[in-house]
Design a protein around this motif. Sequence first.
Motif, PDB file in Angstrom:
ATOM      1  N   ALA A 207       0.837  -1.212   0.000  1.00 20.10           N
ATOM      2  CA  ALA A 207       0.000   0.000   0.000  1.00 20.10           C
ATOM      3  C   ALA A 207       0.864   1.251   0.000  1.00 20.10           C
ATOM      4  N   LEU A 208       0.221   2.372  -0.346  1.00 20.43           N
ATOM      5  CA  LEU A 208       0.862   3.694  -0.299  1.00 20.43           C
ATOM      6  C   LEU A 208      -0.150   4.708   0.191  1.00 20.43           C
ATOM      7  N   ALA A 209       0.350   5.781   0.792  1.00 17.60           N
ATOM      8  CA  ALA A 209      -0.445   6.984   1.051  1.00 17.60           C
ATOM      9  C   ALA A 209       0.263   8.106   0.307  1.00 17.60           C
ATOM     10  N   THR A 210      -0.402   8.674  -0.685  1.00 14.66           N
ATOM     11  CA  THR A 210       0.255   9.684  -1.504  1.00 14.66           C
ATOM     12  C   THR A 210      -0.757  10.665  -2.069  1.00 14.66           C
ATOM     13  N   GLY A 211      -0.261  11.775  -2.596  1.00  8.18           N
ATOM     14  CA  GLY A 211      -1.130  12.768  -3.193  1.00  8.18           C
ATOM     15  C   GLY A 211      -1.841  12.222  -4.423  1.00  8.18           C
TER      16      GLY A 211
END
Length: 327
Positions: A207-211
């Motif tokens: 997973a990622l948290a990004t703009g």
Amino acid sequence: MIDLKKRRVWIGLATAAVFSHASVSAQDAYPTKPITMVVPFPPGGAADIAARPVAEAMGRYLKQPVIVENKAGAGGGIGMAQVAKAKPDGYTVLMALSSVVVLPEADVIRQRRPMFELSQLEPIARFTADPVVLVVKADSPWRNFEQFEAALRARPGGHTFGSSGNYGTMHVPFEQLNAATKTSMLHVPFTGAAPAVVALLGGQVDALATGPSTVAGHIQAGKLRALAHWGEGKIPTLPEVPSLKKSGVPVTYLQWTGLFAPASTPTAIATKLREAAKFAASDVRAARSLEAAGTYMQYLDTPEFTAFVAKDADAMAKVVQRIGKVE
């Protein structure tokens, strides 16, 4: 007979006046050569996506090229430090991510000498401010946040998330999420957002948290799936993605981009940069470019941006201190 002491004073005053006039004239003529806009991450990330249309528009206003230079490393710290320590003549500026307010505090927490201090940078303008988005591969078993959270609870520490570097804008949101949900994931840092996205697409992280701008194209192409975001309400470019607050997780995080100059930049030059930034913020071409990338212009002029940076720095310092205690 001329008093030699008085003559030396007159000569000194005259010389000072000449240099002072030359300095003022140089500032009035600014810019007389290309300007370097440092992006402290590899190409393809949120800062780079904002920098390129903004630099092009600012160059048209200033009648000199504004050249984007990607200077990655240390979660953005290397490029940020380069501008913080640059000559304050308006020819080296920074397009920073919100991690600019985090990294100095993070170094203190880790008992390291900060690469730069926030006071070494002068805010000019904000351009974008997006909630980060939780994304997974489209072929993952998780179709919504509740399923993702259940998987984290079933295997504590058994899943991974990628980031653009320690304490960066992709790391801090997940630490907020872990703390709020009392779950844990393994952090895998990369040199920037674009390499982290490549790792997610390749299945190297879960997973990622990004703009939104970093992953909008992959979401539209059906390669990635957005499960939730760290904002309030809806994201205009991803209106169907729910907020974490809607799922009962009380966390928020904005990934913003902003223009900075070295501290002590002469007022006349800072004013020219401010005017050029305002021109870029209202430029149709720049706005369309951002919208095509999955974000949109959320401009703040110098006074408002300065206050915004101070408030965000204070809030993020508390988050970083909490992360430091966990580590």
